[in-house]
Scaffold this motif. Structure first.
Motif, mmCIF file in Angstrom:
data_model
loop_
_atom_site.group_PDB
_atom_site.id
_atom_site.type_symbol
_atom_site.label_atom_id
_atom_site.label_comp_id
_atom_site.label_asym_id
_atom_site.label_seq_id
_atom_site.Cartn_x
_atom_site.Cartn_y
_atom_site.Cartn_z
ATOM 1 N N GLY A 164 0.666 -1.320 -0.043
ATOM 2 C CA GLY A 164 0.119 -0.095 -0.256
ATOM 3 C C GLY A 164 0.902 1.506 -0.077
ATOM 4 N N THR A 165 0.068 2.219 0.568
ATOM 5 C CA THR A 165 0.760 3.590 0.518
ATOM 6 C C THR A 165 0.815 4.316 1.686
ATOM 7 O OG1 THR A 165 0.208 3.996 -1.674
ATOM 8 C CG2 THR A 165 0.806 5.889 -0.717
ATOM 9 N N GLU A 166 1.870 4.918 2.350
ATOM 10 C CA GLU A 166 1.727 5.669 3.403
ATOM 11 C C GLU A 166 1.651 7.160 3.264
ATOM 12 O OE1 GLU A 166 5.468 4.271 5.444
ATOM 13 O OE2 GLU A 166 4.530 2.577 6.454
ATOM 14 N N VAL A 167 1.170 7.961 3.906
ATOM 15 C CA VAL A 167 0.998 9.192 3.954
ATOM 16 C C VAL A 167 1.374 10.108 5.319
ATOM 17 C CG1 VAL A 167 -0.400 11.528 3.294
ATOM 18 C CG2 VAL A 167 -0.721 9.223 1.930
ATOM 19 N N ALA A 168 2.373 10.856 5.271
ATOM 20 C CA ALA A 168 2.624 11.581 6.744
ATOM 21 C C ALA A 168 2.835 12.987 6.302
ATOM 22 C CB ALA A 168 4.056 10.975 7.048
ATOM 23 N N VAL A 169 1.998 13.756 7.095
ATOM 24 C CA VAL A 169 1.836 15.318 6.893
ATOM 25 C C VAL A 169 2.804 16.164 7.932
ATOM 26 C CG1 VAL A 169 0.224 17.121 6.682
ATOM 27 C CG2 VAL A 169 -0.500 14.871 6.256
ATOM 28 N N THR A 170 3.331 16.946 7.456
ATOM 29 C CA THR A 170 4.357 17.656 8.394
ATOM 30 C C THR A 170 3.718 19.332 8.368
ATOM 31 O OG1 THR A 170 5.662 18.512 6.295
ATOM 32 C CG2 THR A 170 6.377 16.589 7.844
ATOM 33 N N GLN A 171 2.904 19.820 7.415
ATOM 34 C CA GLN A 171 2.475 21.184 7.626
ATOM 35 C C GLN A 171 1.052 21.261 7.262
ATOM 36 O OE1 GLN A 171 4.489 24.019 5.378
ATOM 37 N NE2 GLN A 171 6.759 23.356 6.286
ATOM 38 N N HIS A 172 -0.009 21.912 7.839
ATOM 39 C CA HIS A 172 -1.396 22.061 7.760
ATOM 40 C C HIS A 172 -2.079 20.690 7.412
ATOM 41 C CE1 HIS A 172 -0.255 26.254 7.239
ATOM 42 N NE2 HIS A 172 0.422 25.845 6.110
ATOM 43 N N GLY A 173 -2.850 20.436 6.436
ATOM 44 C CA GLY A 173 -3.557 19.160 6.526
ATOM 45 C C GLY A 173 -3.768 18.713 4.963
ATOM 46 N N VAL A 174 -3.961 17.469 4.789
ATOM 47 C CA VAL A 174 -4.472 16.946 3.628
ATOM 48 C C VAL A 174 -5.749 16.051 3.639
ATOM 49 C CG1 VAL A 174 -1.791 16.952 2.819
ATOM 50 C CG2 VAL A 174 -3.071 15.007 3.534
ATOM 51 N N VAL A 175 -6.348 15.776 2.342
ATOM 52 C CA VAL A 175 -7.469 14.936 2.232
ATOM 53 C C VAL A 175 -6.928 13.732 1.570
ATOM 54 C CG1 VAL A 175 -9.748 14.531 1.414
ATOM 55 C CG2 VAL A 175 -9.160 16.642 2.428
ATOM 56 N N VAL A 176 -7.030 12.513 2.066
ATOM 57 C CA VAL A 176 -6.572 11.255 1.492
ATOM 58 C C VAL A 176 -7.902 10.393 1.032
ATOM 59 C CG1 VAL A 176 -5.489 9.113 1.712
ATOM 60 C CG2 VAL A 176 -4.603 11.130 2.904
ATOM 61 N N THR A 177 -8.068 10.178 -0.266
ATOM 62 C CA THR A 177 -9.185 9.367 -0.737
ATOM 63 C C THR A 177 -8.778 8.126 -1.447
ATOM 64 O OG1 THR A 177 -10.059 11.593 -1.297
ATOM 65 C CG2 THR A 177 -11.063 9.540 -2.367
ATOM 66 N N GLY A 178 -9.595 6.942 -1.252
ATOM 67 C CA GLY A 178 -9.096 5.745 -1.657
ATOM 68 C C GLY A 178 -9.762 5.622 -2.875
ATOM 69 N N ARG A 179 -9.566 4.428 -3.966
ATOM 70 C CA ARG A 179 -10.322 4.367 -5.067
ATOM 71 C C ARG A 179 -11.676 4.496 -4.897
ATOM 72 N NH1 ARG A 179 -6.690 2.094 -8.421
ATOM 73 N NH2 ARG A 179 -4.925 0.562 -7.641
ATOM 74 N N ASP A 180 -12.342 4.112 -3.899
ATOM 75 C CA ASP A 180 -13.686 4.518 -3.795
ATOM 76 C C ASP A 180 -13.902 5.848 -3.291
ATOM 77 O OD1 ASP A 180 -16.360 4.885 -3.097
ATOM 78 O OD2 ASP A 180 -16.626 3.008 -1.664
ATOM 79 N N GLU A 181 -14.321 6.607 -3.856
ATOM 80 C CA GLU A 181 -14.264 7.967 -3.811
ATOM 81 C C GLU A 181 -15.255 8.608 -2.448
ATOM 82 O OE1 GLU A 181 -14.933 10.770 -7.066
ATOM 83 O OE2 GLU A 181 -13.150 9.981 -8.154
ATOM 84 N N MET A 182 -16.150 7.697 -2.285
ATOM 85 C CA MET A 182 -16.854 7.830 -1.088
ATOM 86 C C MET A 182 -15.928 7.694 0.342
ATOM 87 S SD MET A 182 -19.859 8.638 -2.300
ATOM 88 C CE MET A 182 -20.862 8.182 -0.684
ATOM 89 N N GLN A 183 -14.986 7.234 0.385
ATOM 90 C CA GLN A 183 -13.996 6.907 1.381
ATOM 91 C C GLN A 183 -12.966 8.002 1.376
ATOM 92 O OE1 GLN A 183 -11.950 3.402 1.842
ATOM 93 N NE2 GLN A 183 -11.851 3.396 4.012
ATOM 94 N N SER A 184 -13.024 8.922 2.530
ATOM 95 C CA SER A 184 -11.777 9.916 2.539
ATOM 96 C C SER A 184 -11.587 10.243 3.996
ATOM 97 C CB SER A 184 -12.138 10.923 1.456
ATOM 98 O OG SER A 184 -13.043 11.687 1.837
ATOM 99 N N VAL A 185 -10.499 10.782 4.056
ATOM 100 C CA VAL A 185 -10.336 11.172 5.433
ATOM 101 C C VAL A 185 -9.218 12.354 5.371
ATOM 102 C CG1 VAL A 185 -10.190 8.960 6.577
ATOM 103 C CG2 VAL A 185 -8.197 9.680 5.918
ATOM 104 N N ARG A 186 -9.187 13.041 6.591
ATOM 105 C CA ARG A 186 -8.397 14.282 6.583
ATOM 106 C C ARG A 186 -7.308 14.092 7.548
ATOM 107 N NH1 ARG A 186 -7.963 19.566 4.997
ATOM 108 N NH2 ARG A 186 -6.736 20.965 6.151
ATOM 109 N N VAL A 187 -6.025 14.237 7.187
ATOM 110 C CA VAL A 187 -4.719 14.166 7.891
ATOM 111 C C VAL A 187 -4.085 15.469 8.204
ATOM 112 C CG1 VAL A 187 -2.855 12.747 7.943
ATOM 113 C CG2 VAL A 187 -4.556 11.977 6.691
ATOM 114 N N GLU A 188 -3.996 15.526 9.513
ATOM 115 C CA GLU A 188 -3.378 16.983 9.765
ATOM 116 C C GLU A 188 -1.736 16.847 10.072
ATOM 117 O OE1 GLU A 188 -5.136 19.583 9.599
ATOM 118 O OE2 GLU A 188 -7.194 18.872 9.704
ATOM 119 N N ALA A 189 -1.279 18.069 10.244
ATOM 120 C CA ALA A 189 0.434 17.940 10.713
ATOM 121 C C ALA A 189 0.482 17.221 11.791
ATOM 122 C CB ALA A 189 0.725 19.373 10.802
ATOM 123 N N GLY A 190 1.682 16.393 11.464
ATOM 124 C CA GLY A 190 1.816 15.215 12.782
ATOM 125 C C GLY A 190 0.999 14.142 12.888
#
Length: 311
Positions: free
Chosen positions: A186-212
């Motif tokens: 799979g894939t690892e996402v690590a955030v160091t500033q602000h925030g990102v939105v991570v979405t899987g192949r199924d666009e109905m599934q997404s999460v927000r990941v903040e700094a740290g």
């Protein structure tokens, strides 16, 4: 005569046969050796069959081949058989990597960690053996992480989101800094500033990941839970370290080999699937590999810059 000695002699003859025509004297010596013992003929046939189309790779370092035969069996698996099987299978992997490099706009070789400035001013720091493709348009800034790992420092543009497509999902931001790592499964996402939105192949599934924070999604795009991540563990490779916690040994080995030429093969599933934790200094990758073998009690053999086998 011991069986290991017959093996050694058989491989020696097989390599010489592969390397070119024998002289009359050598041909006579070979005929005499084969006729001495039925085991000789069988051993030669096995050696020639194993060499097959991979012979040219092993002839380049015949001493390595002979040394592996002298080691005999480990865990019931002949090391030379693992080596040859890996080389044969490697043809497929080489061709697949070839397609990646053709598709990529930017690549890095082993131990290279270049920093690239994109047309919008964003910066991408590539880990070793990594590749990206750029797909910018009027409506979005899209980067495809084809292989390896990359740290993104994105210039803010609220009208054109920045999207990193990797494995089974994607990361969407307007302006921030984060790391995306293609690992085993799979894939690892690590955030160091602000925030990102991570979405899987199924666009109905997404999460927000903040700094740290960090999150993992698998190759099918199923997203795991968001976890807190200490600042020094977000993209530690940028500071010359590899830090891992309960990762598969095969995945950790592959990440070490982003800084070492050639391919790595973990020969036994029981070793490949072992969960390990630790930290290694990548400023000297060869020493890191040696320490890896000692700490986790695995044996490592290398065929120059072509192939490394862990067993």
């Amino acid at each position: 005569m011991q069986h290991t000695t017959i093996q050694e002699q058989a491989v020696d003859w097989a390599i010489r046969l592969h390397d070119g025509d024998l002289t009359a004297a050598e041909r006579q010596a070979l005929d005499e050796w084969v006729s001495e013992n039925p085991e000789h003929a069988a051993a030669l046939e096995r050696a020639r069959r194993l060499l097959g189309d991979t012979g040219s790779l092993l002839v380049a370092d015949p001493g390595f081949t002979r040394r592996q035969l002298r080691r005999g069996r480990t865990g019931g698996i002949p090391t030379v058989t693992i080596l040859l099987a890996s080389l044969i299978g490697g043809g497929l992997f080489v061709s697949l990597d070839g397609l990646i490099w053709l598709k990529a706009d930017v690549t890095s070789a082993a131990s290279e960690t270049p920093v690239i400035t994109l047309t919008d001013g964003s910066r991408v720091h590539l880990n070793g053996k990594s590749a990206i493709a750029e797909h910018f348009s009027a409506g979005e800034r899209r980067i495809e992480l084809l292989k390896g790992e990359a740290y993104f420092d994105v210039t803010e543009d609220v009208d054109r989101p920045f999207i990193v497509q990797a494995g089974g999902g994607e990361v969407k931001v307007t302006g921030t800094a984060f790391d995306v790592n293609l690992v085993d499964g799979g894939t690892e996402v690590a955030v160091t500033q602000h925030g990102v939105v991570v979405t899987g192949r199924d666009e109905m599934q997404s999460v927000r990941v903040e700094a740290g924070e960090a999150v993992f999604y698998d190759t099918a795009g199923a997203i795991g839970s968001v976890e807190t991540l200490p600042a020094d563990l977000a993209a530690p490779w940028r500071s010359g370290r590899l830090v891992f916690e309960r990762q598969r040994l095969a995945s950790v080995a592959a990440q070490i080999f982003r800084h070492i030429p050639g391919r790595v093969v973990v020969a036994r599933p029981s070793i490949a699937n072992k969960r390990i934790s630790g930290s290694f200094d990548l400023s000297n990758p060869a020493d890191a590999l040696a320490s890896f073998g000692e700490v986790f009690n695995v044996r490592i053999v290398r065929a120059g810059d072509l192939l490394t086998i862990i067993y």
